[in-house]
Design an enzyme around this catalytic site. Structure first.
Site, PDB file in Angstrom:
ATOM      1  N   GLU A  29     -40.446-119.956  -9.794  1.00  0.00           N
ATOM      2  CA  GLU A  29     -39.998-120.582 -11.043  1.00  0.00           C
ATOM      3  C   GLU A  29     -38.667-120.023 -11.519  1.00  0.00           C
ATOM      4  O   GLU A  29     -37.884-120.715 -12.178  1.00  0.00           O
ATOM      5  CB  GLU A  29     -41.070-120.409 -12.124  1.00  0.00           C
ATOM      6  CG  GLU A  29     -41.097-119.090 -12.866  1.00  0.00           C
ATOM      7  CD  GLU A  29     -41.531-117.910 -11.996  1.00  0.00           C
ATOM      8  OE1 GLU A  29     -41.168-116.768 -12.309  1.00  0.00           O
ATOM      9  OE2 GLU A  29     -42.257-118.134 -11.019  1.00  0.00           O
ATOM     10  N   ASP A  30     -38.367-118.768 -11.192  1.00  0.00           N
ATOM     11  CA  ASP A  30     -37.099-118.177 -11.630  1.00  0.00           C
ATOM     12  C   ASP A  30     -35.904-118.910 -11.014  1.00  0.00           C
ATOM     13  O   ASP A  30     -34.946-119.248 -11.714  1.00  0.00           O
ATOM     14  CB  ASP A  30     -37.055-116.684 -11.291  1.00  0.00           C
ATOM     15  CG  ASP A  30     -37.480-116.382  -9.854  1.00  0.00           C
ATOM     16  OD1 ASP A  30     -37.840-117.333  -9.119  1.00  0.00           O
ATOM     17  OD2 ASP A  30     -37.458-115.208  -9.464  1.00  0.00           O
TER      18      ASP A  30
END
Length: 426
Positions: free
Chosen positions: A241-242
């Site tokens: 997700e980063d």
């Protein structure tokens, strides 16, 4: 026909020389930037003065289990030299032992606005996102700082980061991960990766600002910007997700910025198999999220790059291969030594551990990459997931697939199957 073949050989040799020169550029620039940025401790930055109170910040720390050096890691958030912030701890299980540590710290620092949120909201397969959502939705401030549980930062980090985030056109601020305090061989190899190859590429790419390049150890962004992109819950379908959030903010026209702060990660006791397991997982995930960078990764390592450079210069300039390789590896390891000892000065006291870890990491970089690229499943906290080409994942529901995977992992020993402490909070 001979001219065509010779032309292809010449072109291949030219490409090899170009790749070698490009990576030497990264070595030189990366080493120079890190030496300039991190030789001295950064002074505390002043918050923007506009006649109004400084913008508020909500720190969110997702937790699972008791990480190595956890008290110091979490205490660093309470000790930030900034006048307006709150601190939210997110724990999925109310019985998690991390809750006791958090409660003790909240009592120790009563002047800090700190809260513990337990339970999670199932918005996707990513346990870190699910864990953070309740605290994220309850945050008082627009500026969000997601800081992993196994990381600590210096007291002036928030002040400098907010000052960077308020610059025109900046949508995300992040910090260079730095491995410290390795206790085992696996931890030393992990430190070699973080504090050499990863650090030089990370800093140089971000300095050139040609694309989004970040790791989610320590990131600040505005919740209002992410709301325009679907909100945090929109990224629960990804494990990386980063990367996805960073690319989305970048695509919005907002750039990223690094401060001179480091996100210190205490490595503790990792086995060599823990290191291989973690690296293989992240290579496998990245091949669908940052495909071009992952495909070219072997060419950024010293062994492959050196061999290609040696062949290219031998073909074009008749430079002997062995002397070239000697100079190549001497230059490369000198660059890595300067970077590693700048980021973690304790490395200077353990040159034997550095060189042993460096050699092992470099020799196994290509085999590890080949192994990781050959599959489409990853294990996360004891669960198996299928990777899709769009970067999303789904649980591997087939009991036969899970049984085969479990048998494979057992054959390599429990150390390989165990999730390292670096990822337990997610």
């Amino acid at each position: 026909m001979e001219l065509t073949v010779e032309g292809l050989r010449f072109g291949a040799a030219l490409l090899c020389v170009f790749m070698w020169c490009l990576l030497m550029f990264f070595c030189v620039v990366g080493t120079t930037l890190i030496r300039m940025r991190h030789c001295k401790v950064s002074p505390a930055a002043e918050t923007p003065s506009s006649g109004s109170p400084p913008p508020g910040v909500t720190i969110i720390r997702p937790l699972k289990g008791v990480d190595c050096n956890m008290v110091e890691n979490l205490s660093s958030s309470f000790l930030q030299q900034y006048p307006n912030f709150e601190l939210i701890f997110a724990v999925a299980d109310p019985k998690d032992p991390a809750c006791d540590t958090v409660q003790e710290l909240i009592e120790k620092f009563p002047h800090v606005d700190a809260k513990l949120f337990t339970g999670c909201e199932e918005t996707g397969v990513n346990p870190k996102i699910n864990n953070m959502l309740r605290g994220y939705n309850a945050a008082k401030h627009d500026i969000i700082w997601i800081l992993d549980s196994n990381v600590y930062v210096n007291p002036g980090c928030m002040s400098r980061s907010v000052a960077a985030l308020t610059l025109p056109g900046i949508g995300l601020v992040h910090h260079l991960p730095c491995g410290v305090r390795p206790l085992t061989n696996g931890s030393c190899i992990e430190q070699m990766f973080l504090n050499t190859a990863h650090a030089k590429m990370y800093v140089t790419i971000n300095k050139l600002s040609v694309a989004s390049c970040l790791i989610g150890k320590s990131n600040l962004f505005r919740r209002s910007d992410l709301a325009d992109l679907g909100g945090l819950e929109n990224y629960g379908k990804y494990l990386s997700e980063d990367n996805i959030i960073g690319e989305a903010i970048w695509a919005k026209g907002l750039r990223h910025r690094m401060t001179t702060d480091l996100a210190y990660q205490t490595l503790g006791s990792l086995s060599v198999l823990d290191y291989f397991h973690r690296r293989a997982r992240w290579i496998r995930i990245r091949k669908y999220t940052v495909t071009a960078a992952t495909l070219t990764e072997p060419f950024t390592e010293s062994v492959v790059n050196g061999l290609l450079g040696a062949l290219g210069f031998w073909k074009l300039m008749d430079i002997p291969i062995l002397p070239f390789l000697a100079v190549h590896f001497a230059t490369w390891i000198t660059s890595d030594w300067l970077i590693a000892t700048t980021l973690d000065k304790a490395t200077r006291n353990k040159p034997a551990s550095f060189f042993a870890g460096w050699i092992i990491r470099e020799l196994f970089a290509l085999p590890l990459w080949l192994f990781a690229m050959g599959g489409s499943t990853v294990e996360w906290r004891g669960r198996l997931f299928w990777l899709h080409t769009d970067g999303t994942v789904e649980p591997a529901t087939s009991s036969f697939t899970q049984r085969c995977y479990d048998r494979f992992m057992r054959s390599f020993g429990s150390g390989f199957a165990r999730v390292s402490s670096d990822d337990r909070h997610k």
